[in-house]
Scaffold this active site. Sequence first.
Site, PDB file in Angstrom:
ATOM      1  N   ARG B  58       0.809  -1.228  -0.075  1.00  0.00           N
ATOM      2  CA  ARG B  58      -0.051   0.051  -0.014  1.00  0.00           C
ATOM      3  C   ARG B  58       0.889   1.445   0.020  1.00  0.00           C
ATOM      4  O   ARG B  58       0.567   2.145  -0.887  1.00  0.00           O
ATOM      5  CB  ARG B  58      -0.950   0.137   1.369  1.00  0.00           C
ATOM      6  CG  ARG B  58      -1.607  -1.474   1.464  1.00  0.00           C
ATOM      7  CD  ARG B  58      -2.168  -1.399   2.826  1.00  0.00           C
ATOM      8  NE  ARG B  58      -3.105  -0.719   3.471  1.00  0.00           N
ATOM      9  CZ  ARG B  58      -4.245  -0.624   3.116  1.00  0.00           C
ATOM     10  NH1 ARG B  58      -4.777  -1.529   2.952  1.00  0.00           N
ATOM     11  NH2 ARG B  58      -4.814   0.510   3.632  1.00  0.00           N
ATOM     12  N   THR B  59       1.666   1.261   1.059  1.00  0.00           N
ATOM     13  CA  THR B  59       2.609   2.468   1.192  1.00  0.00           C
ATOM     14  C   THR B  59       3.699   2.852  -0.267  1.00  0.00           C
ATOM     15  O   THR B  59       3.489   3.865  -0.818  1.00  0.00           O
ATOM     16  CB  THR B  59       3.389   2.441   2.274  1.00  0.00           C
ATOM     17  OG1 THR B  59       2.635   2.213   3.454  1.00  0.00           O
ATOM     18  CG2 THR B  59       4.178   3.818   2.630  1.00  0.00           C
ATOM     19  N   LYS B  86      23.370 -10.006   0.338  1.00  0.00           N
ATOM     20  CA  LYS B  86      24.663 -10.221  -0.001  1.00  0.00           C
ATOM     21  C   LYS B  86      25.713  -9.662   0.988  1.00  0.00           C
ATOM     22  O   LYS B  86      26.909  -9.595   0.554  1.00  0.00           O
ATOM     23  CB  LYS B  86      25.186  -9.856  -1.493  1.00  0.00           C
ATOM     24  CG  LYS B  86      24.263 -10.483  -2.553  1.00  0.00           C
ATOM     25  CD  LYS B  86      24.428  -9.831  -3.894  1.00  0.00           C
ATOM     26  CE  LYS B  86      23.449 -10.088  -4.927  1.00  0.00           C
ATOM     27  NZ  LYS B  86      23.303  -9.024  -6.021  1.00  0.00           N
ATOM     28  N   ARG B 108      11.695   2.943   3.419  1.00  0.00           N
ATOM     29  CA  ARG B 108      11.325   2.012   4.573  1.00  0.00           C
ATOM     30  C   ARG B 108      12.093   0.891   4.882  1.00  0.00           C
ATOM     31  O   ARG B 108      12.904   0.358   4.291  1.00  0.00           O
ATOM     32  CB  ARG B 108       9.936   1.537   4.072  1.00  0.00           C
ATOM     33  CG  ARG B 108       9.567   0.420   5.220  1.00  0.00           C
ATOM     34  CD  ARG B 108       7.983  -0.198   5.102  1.00  0.00           C
ATOM     35  NE  ARG B 108       7.174   0.815   5.151  1.00  0.00           N
ATOM     36  CZ  ARG B 108       5.976   0.765   5.461  1.00  0.00           C
ATOM     37  NH1 ARG B 108       5.363  -0.601   5.070  1.00  0.00           N
ATOM     38  NH2 ARG B 108       4.939   1.348   5.623  1.00  0.00           N
ATOM     39  N   HIS B 136       6.392   7.210  11.113  1.00  0.00           N
ATOM     40  CA  HIS B 136       6.017   6.899   9.748  1.00  0.00           C
ATOM     41  C   HIS B 136       5.142   8.201   9.473  1.00  0.00           C
ATOM     42  O   HIS B 136       3.946   8.198   9.483  1.00  0.00           O
ATOM     43  CB  HIS B 136       4.819   5.558   9.884  1.00  0.00           C
ATOM     44  CG  HIS B 136       4.300   5.468   8.429  1.00  0.00           C
ATOM     45  ND1 HIS B 136       4.642   5.859   7.333  1.00  0.00           N
ATOM     46  CD2 HIS B 136       3.688   4.163   8.157  1.00  0.00           C
ATOM     47  CE1 HIS B 136       4.173   5.192   6.554  1.00  0.00           C
ATOM     48  NE2 HIS B 136       3.560   4.374   6.697  1.00  0.00           N
TER      49      HIS B 136
END
Lengths: 430, 317
Positions: B58-59, B86, B108, B136
């Site tokens: 969604r974000t 890695k 994020r 957020h």
Amino acid sequence: MTDILLTNARLIDPEAGTETPGTVRISGGKIAEISPGPPEGAKQKASATVIDCRGKCLAPGIVDIGVKVCEPGERHKESFKSAGLAAAAGGVTTMVTRPDTLPAIDTPEVLEFVTRRAREASPVRIKPMATLTKAREGREMVEIGFLLDAGAVAFTDGDRVTENTKVLSRAMTYARSLDALVIAHPQEPGLSKGAAVTSGKFASLRGLPAVSPMAERMALDRDMALVEMTGVKYHADQISTARALPALERAKKNGLNVTAGVSIHHLALNELDVGDYRTFFKVKPPLRSEDDRVAMVQAVASGLIDVISSMHTPQDEESKRLPYEEAASGAVALETLLPAALRLVHSGAIALPALWRALSLNPARRLGLDTGRLAVGAPADLVLFDPDAPFVLDRFKLRSKSKNTPFDGARMQGRVLATFVAGTQVFGEL
Amino acid sequence: MTFRAKHLLGIEPLAPDEIRTILDLSEQYVDLNRGALKHSDVLSGLTQINMFFENSTRTQASFELAGKRLGADVMNMSMQASSIKKGETLIDTALTLNAMHPDLLVVRHPHSGAVDLLAQKVNCAVLNAGDGRHEHPTQALLDALTIRRAKGRLHRLNIAICGDIAHSRVARSNILLLGKLENRIRLIGPPTLMPAGIAEFGVEVYDDMKQGLQDVDVVMMLRLQRERMDGGFIPSEREYYHRFGLDAEKLAYAKEDAIVMHPGPMNRGVEIDGEIADDINRSVIQEQVEMGVAVRMAAMDLLARNLRAQKAEGVWA
């Protein structure tokens, strides 16, 4: 070797608790004579090298319990040479080294490697500690007898807590029979697992995994019960919370053979210094609230906490430049221990001789060393320093290979002018 | 205009005026998005990279759409699959990306503070799309816009935030934002899901929904973050739903015109009853999604203006 005459000094005597003008004569690596007042009092031998201390402080060298030298295993972070130079520059004349290396120092063979490397490379004394259990795994005790013979001064698994109480009680019982000192890190392992900061408003605001300060008291309570049960000589490496102090006080009142230390960071800094996730302030246990910090300072002043340590823990840039939770813990502190500790003196919280009890006399006594004293016949391990000299710390000027200090850019007071180990000057130009 | 920041890393450093500036501009983008021609060129020529170190649909979609509607060149990078595995450090990743000259970086990350760290190492504007349990900010801004539109104001409201506060960056950003604008905030949830020291945030704490919801204007539900829990925060989901799940009976204690919000994705039957979530008279959950795109457009527009101004002044290379 000619005698050295240190004249016109302000003598800090932690045993007598005094701060007096006087002169010290060093002969044959030992303190040969201490005379009060101006230098006329001391017999001047023609052959003596005379050093005018210009009224600066002369104190026993610092005995620092819990220095991490990253040999064997991670020499790129710190070697005996770099740590030794840092110690000399910081007025630390005895480094009591931690065994949490790679591999851990858990056999007489590894311990011999350490003593040999230390002798070759370090300008200051090194007294090694060994682990309490093999590979610090908390399952089987090490060869405490052999390790004592090889020169181990104490037994500790570092910041790893021996979770199995039966294993710990046996190791303590065995250590007791050999009069060995056990050093533990009191943190209840379940509560403190994964924690990066102390729980509270700051931790919640930053959204970081946190441990309740109560975890320290819980672990100390358990350990005190075990000390009562086994009669072992016990030292808590770091006490950092006010709530743990009553347990410590009670244990001491009840005559248990218990002492406690605190790191310089828990005396000089609090959790808010972490600010916007500054990982150089990530130490173990995490920095505490200001109330806790003040309580620790008072506990040192009252003597409830016996020892101040640097808990010198070198970490390279890579292990620090990570998100806070993932970053490594620990800070270098050999060179900042003295000026940071002097903050307590400048703030009026503690007098110089009392501070030096915690920096030199108490740790030496606890380990059965004859250093740490300003007395005739004691080894001439001395530090000459100007307690007032101001400076701004530049981390890149540190002698440690790793530069992870929380005091970068800090305004500090207190400069080491000279350091002597067994009568030989190992730092300073005089 | 009173928004001068280089990055949008959190609500904490924002002043009330800056928050209002973002919300006011967002209103214009709500109109644009509802129009026939959903396009503007304010980010034309700029490169926006969405870096998601943690799963998000969604974000990420919201940021992508916001960037595209403003004319930016948008690239999505799903970082769970790439170099992190890695062994590349976050700093290395940042430096690599920086060499590609992005203008807007949307990040994020599962660790609190990771976006701050990254922002120190790049010379472009960074937007925090959620870092660990920390903040957020765009979610709090879109929630604020939704409330303001539904209630006609964004001060002196009684707002209840319910559920898993401890693991929620949405809750932290909302507490900060709504507090700055002088609302009365109540937190409701089991004590095991309350962060330590929360009372010092200037909020009221309840562990009973009926008491906590008494006469509130806004009911903000949070998702129970099962993926962040390693065991034993609540006895079971059915007991949690019984005591803290929002159903008609509990909602009846709130004001008659109270709105119901949820940042999504919802666990129906865990923290919220499906019928409440779908009740168009109470639930503004769909509107929150709509506001999300507008708020993100506004935030990126403002940051791009600052970026251009700073580059013109030679602040950034």
